[in-house]
Enzyme design. Sequence first.
Site, PDB file in Angstrom:
ATOM      1  N   LYS A   1       0.809  -0.996   0.054  1.00  0.00           N
ATOM      2  CA  LYS A   1       0.260  -0.469   0.231  1.00  0.00           C
ATOM      3  C   LYS A   1       1.152   1.748   0.525  1.00  0.00           C
ATOM      4  O   LYS A   1       1.581   1.560   0.866  1.00  0.00           O
ATOM      5  CB  LYS A   1      -0.611   0.304   0.994  1.00  0.00           C
ATOM      6  CG  LYS A   1      -1.913   1.614   1.886  1.00  0.00           C
ATOM      7  CD  LYS A   1      -2.792   1.277   2.238  1.00  0.00           C
ATOM      8  CE  LYS A   1      -4.040   1.936   2.245  1.00  0.00           C
ATOM      9  NZ  LYS A   1      -4.846   2.101   3.647  1.00  0.00           N
TER      10      LYS A   1
ATOM     11  N   SER B   1     -10.193   2.332   1.831  1.00  0.00           N
ATOM     12  CA  SER B   1      -8.818   2.765   2.008  1.00  0.00           C
ATOM     13  C   SER B   1      -7.524   2.205   1.029  1.00  0.00           C
ATOM     14  O   SER B   1      -7.533   2.461  -0.179  1.00  0.00           O
ATOM     15  CB  SER B   1      -7.817   3.851   2.464  1.00  0.00           C
ATOM     16  OG  SER B   1      -7.206   3.585   3.582  1.00  0.00           O
TER      17      SER B   1
ATOM     18  N   SER C   1     -10.336   0.551   6.977  1.00  0.00           N
ATOM     19  CA  SER C   1      -9.683   0.338   5.038  1.00  0.00           C
ATOM     20  C   SER C   1      -9.015  -0.959   4.805  1.00  0.00           C
ATOM     21  O   SER C   1      -8.618  -1.157   3.424  1.00  0.00           O
ATOM     22  CB  SER C   1      -8.628   1.026   5.135  1.00  0.00           C
ATOM     23  OG  SER C   1      -9.066   2.365   5.695  1.00  0.00           O
TER      24      SER C   1
END
Lengths: 93, 483
Positions: free
Chosen positions: B74, B149, B173
């Site tokens: 990420k 997210s 997330s």
Amino acid sequence: MDKETVATISYLARLRFDEDNKEKITKDLENIIEFVDQLESADTSDIEPLANPLEKTAKTRSDEITAENRKETFLENAPDSNEDYFLVPRVVE
Amino acid sequence: MSIQFKTIKELSLMLEKKDISNHELIEETFNLVEKYDKLNAFITLNKEKALEKAKALDNKSSDLALSGIPIAQKDLFVTKNLRTTCGSNILSNFIPPYSATVIENLESSGCISIGKTNMDEFAMGSSNETSFFGKVNNPWGANLVPGGSSGGSAAAVAAGIVPAATGTDTGGSIRQPASLCGITGIKPTYGRISRWGMIAFASSLDQAGPMARTVEDCAILMNQMCSHDSKDTTSLDEAIPDFTKNLDKEIKGKKIGIVKEFDLSKLDKNVVKVFEESKKHYESLGVEFIEVSLPNISLSVPTYYVVAPAECSSNLSRFDGVKYGKRCENPKDLEDLYIRSRSEGFGDEVKRRILIGAYVLSAGFYDAYYKKAQQVRRLIKNDFDDAFKKVDLIMTPTTRGPAFEAGSMSDPIEMYLEDLFTVPANLAGLPGISIPSGYVDNKPLGLQLIGNSLQEEQLLNVAHNFQKTTDWHLKTPDMEIKS
């Protein structure tokens, strides 16, 4: 929440909004604050605030040097710098 | 031999048997990245270095746990000499001089980082639509959001490009995109995984975790990701078990709590049906369901939307255009430099949250909002403590429904409620996992299990038993429409 409050907190956060955006952001914030106002319904008398789920005191370590000075590396990442400093527009005339 | 949709376990075996070389595996991974580039799952690729590392592994055998396994990171974790943007314009030129502890842990266990995945800007969003680098598409359908997210990580795993990816979870997330993309994702206990090098959003809630195709792979990754880190003062100094050891243990007699206050009748009936079927399935494995009451749970999202923005407004004050990141053109003075760099550098949702944070922390409002929210946070945690006296785990749907269409949720509060079932675990610091549990209109849907503090082993064990006896996690999207 009104435009004046939004102007104050925008300045505190060093953010600026276009005139056409101000109306929308004020409305959004008003709705969000109204939404979080639900918290009033909880009886929290004598309840200690919970700042962190672990509730452990931060650990300290002995004061030993663990990293070398990497001034150049960090200054290289700055938008503007000289040999020793981050550069910004002149502050004191 | 195709590598698409393979698990870590399967790829490790292929490498071990020399069915594929390390170099071929990484090359093939980048072919998949290219084939599915319309997903927009990646912001920055690490092709040259990844291939180099693979080649080195071919020349010198290694007995590292994750030797040669491709992984997507990420873009919230800083990676040394590899651009790290956090999905934001303000960091669109940022090349970090160091790597996050999680990245170091994974790479030193043999993993090959193939690139940085797209995400909501500074992890603020539940649909990946707030990314400066454009929205991510869900492999399960045209124009569907992947959740957020960690949407790029979820999409990359769901599309079978990589067997695993890292994620972070501040209010859901990891678990929410895992649910919407039909994969498995776990948010460990707060403090299990070091936050050093994770770009901070809300420090008392942020926690990293793995996203993969199976519970077993998540356990394998947890073994490498968890560590005590003296560079993170909130890092737990607790024994780290072998998370794979008890996966197969029988779960007969386990007590799982169903939250009385979550009124599922408000959800789509097909979503409820999936949840009820999961319950029945667990019952067939010998699990007992008990109703538990979490009286303050309905205040979780309002609590979160005071605590998280407050911490975010403080954390994001470091982005000022002075030391790194983008600076506005021709600032006329220092004030102008701060204001324009930040106003040009941040997107709307990030600005919204900074302003809420500045408001709830400002003089005269602090007690009414921030302190009040922290007190309610304690009440929510106490509710969980009481519930875990009666049950081993708590089970909820992960999300209110399956993936929704991009652009369909324009009201911020409606979007915030997307985290209804996931936020409580962050507030209380508890571990939570989402596993695929069914489909609604050919769109995957996740089931969430929440464990007591440090009980990840039990969580993984109960989740793994579900996957051993169901095949929801084995289904793959038909992506011809996407590629």
